[in-house]
Design a protein around this motif. Structure first.
Motif, mmCIF file in Angstrom:
data_model
loop_
_atom_site.group_PDB
_atom_site.id
_atom_site.type_symbol
_atom_site.label_atom_id
_atom_site.label_comp_id
_atom_site.label_asym_id
_atom_site.label_seq_id
_atom_site.Cartn_x
_atom_site.Cartn_y
_atom_site.Cartn_z
ATOM 1 N N UNK A 117 2.717 20.009 28.001
ATOM 2 C CA UNK A 117 3.393 20.848 27.021
ATOM 3 C C UNK A 117 3.420 20.209 25.638
ATOM 4 N N UNK A 118 3.145 18.915 25.550
ATOM 5 C CA UNK A 118 3.167 18.220 24.255
ATOM 6 C C UNK A 118 1.939 18.510 23.407
ATOM 7 N N UNK A 119 0.850 18.933 24.053
ATOM 8 C CA UNK A 119 -0.431 19.055 23.347
ATOM 9 C C UNK A 119 -1.145 20.381 23.550
ATOM 10 N N UNK A 120 -0.698 21.213 24.497
ATOM 11 C CA UNK A 120 -1.515 22.347 24.945
ATOM 12 C C UNK A 120 -1.113 23.694 24.358
ATOM 13 N N UNK A 166 4.951 12.760 19.561
ATOM 14 C CA UNK A 166 5.820 11.819 18.857
ATOM 15 C C UNK A 166 7.275 12.274 18.845
ATOM 16 N N UNK A 167 7.513 13.547 19.143
ATOM 17 C CA UNK A 167 8.876 14.094 19.161
ATOM 18 C C UNK A 167 9.478 14.110 20.557
ATOM 19 N N UNK A 168 8.687 13.763 21.551
ATOM 20 C CA UNK A 168 9.135 13.945 22.932
ATOM 21 C C UNK A 168 10.289 13.013 23.287
ATOM 22 N N UNK A 169 11.252 13.551 24.035
ATOM 23 C CA UNK A 169 12.417 12.802 24.498
ATOM 24 C C UNK A 169 12.570 12.985 26.014
#
Length: 264
Positions: free
Chosen positions: A82-85, A106-109
């Motif tokens: 889900x971070x890139x797709x 870079x925003x993922x938590x």
């Protein structure tokens, strides 16, 4: 890259992940579900889930992350990150739009929860298969979307009015579209309204708040469906410290088949 409805969902996601595809996904990967995306911290996710359950037409959930922090969404496809797709993401902080990006790594938590909501692109395929024209696909643009005066049911801090997507049709085709889309409650179902835009609070049909304007021909009426951009309006009201959504029209292309969503 030109629009190709024969390309597989995995191929679409690979091109998005590599940066080759950064525009709307209308008409691609024929036969497969596309999803609107909402990503929230866990402390806000339960309230948003309740909001979706109270407002299933604009916010039909077709997938979620298994655990907070999971960025691989195995429930909707193989190797879905889900971070890139997603071709383009919108980033909100305290309810305010702050950025539009093509990668959220870079925003993922570790506390983030992802919701995948059904998208009208799925029922567009059923309309076309029945011989109805879908003007935004014919004209090669994003579907027009509008804010309305149709109130959603509130859930905790989440509230707001429904956003709708619009496709112009003859009255006869609009009635047929209602019959077809009633079979797809997981992707917004039947239209909410057709005819006079002003009666649902739309002042200028030629100036959508999201997406692109399309041609409305003589003898046609605008037909309005509940839209998955509605959560963005609710998020503006709720003001979570961080929220990430898809950019309108830029969907997650899943491995789920549209035919599996139909109610016979």
């Amino acid at each position: 890259m030109s629009t190709d409805n024969a390309i597989s969902p995995m191929q679409v996601r690979a091109k998005i992940r590599s940066g080759e595809w950064q525009h709307n996904t209308s008409g691609v990967a024929s036969g497969f579900v596309q999803g609107n995306i909402v990503i929230l911290p866990k402390t806000w996710a339960d309230g948003f889930l309740q909001f979706c359950q109270k407002n299933p037409k604009p916010c039909p959930i077709v997938g979620m992350s298994d655990q907070p922090g999971d960025f691989l969404l195995s429930s909707v496809g193989d190797d879905v990150d889900i971070r890139t797709d997603v071709p383009s993401y919108k980033v909100f902080r305290d309810g305010n739009f702050v950025d539009e990006v093509t990668d959220i790594s870079s925003l993922w938590q570790d506390d983030l929860v992802t919701f995948v909501l059904g998208c009208s692109f799925s029922f567009e395929e059923a309309l076309i298969a029945d011989g109805l024209e879908v003007r935004n696909i014919t004209e090669g643009v994003n579907v027009p979307m509008y804010r309305t005066n149709i109130a959603c049911k509130s859930a905790g801090p989440f509230s707001g009015n429904t956003v709708v997507s619009m496709r112009p049709m003859t009255p006869k085709d609009a009635i047929r579209a209602i019959q077809i889309c009633t079979r797809f409650p997981s992707v917004h179902g039947a239209p909410l309204h057709f005819g006079n835009p002003e009666s649902i609070g739309i002042k200028d049909i030629n100036n959508p708040e999201f997406g692109d304007a399309v041609t409305i021909k003589e003898g046609e009426v605008p037909v309005f469906w509940a839209c998955g951009v509605t959560p963005q309006v609710a998020l503006e009201q709720a003001k979570p410290p961080l929220c990430i959504t898809h950019s309108p029209g830029c969907m997650l292309v899943t491995d789920m088949r549209n035919s599996h969503l139909a109610v016979l």
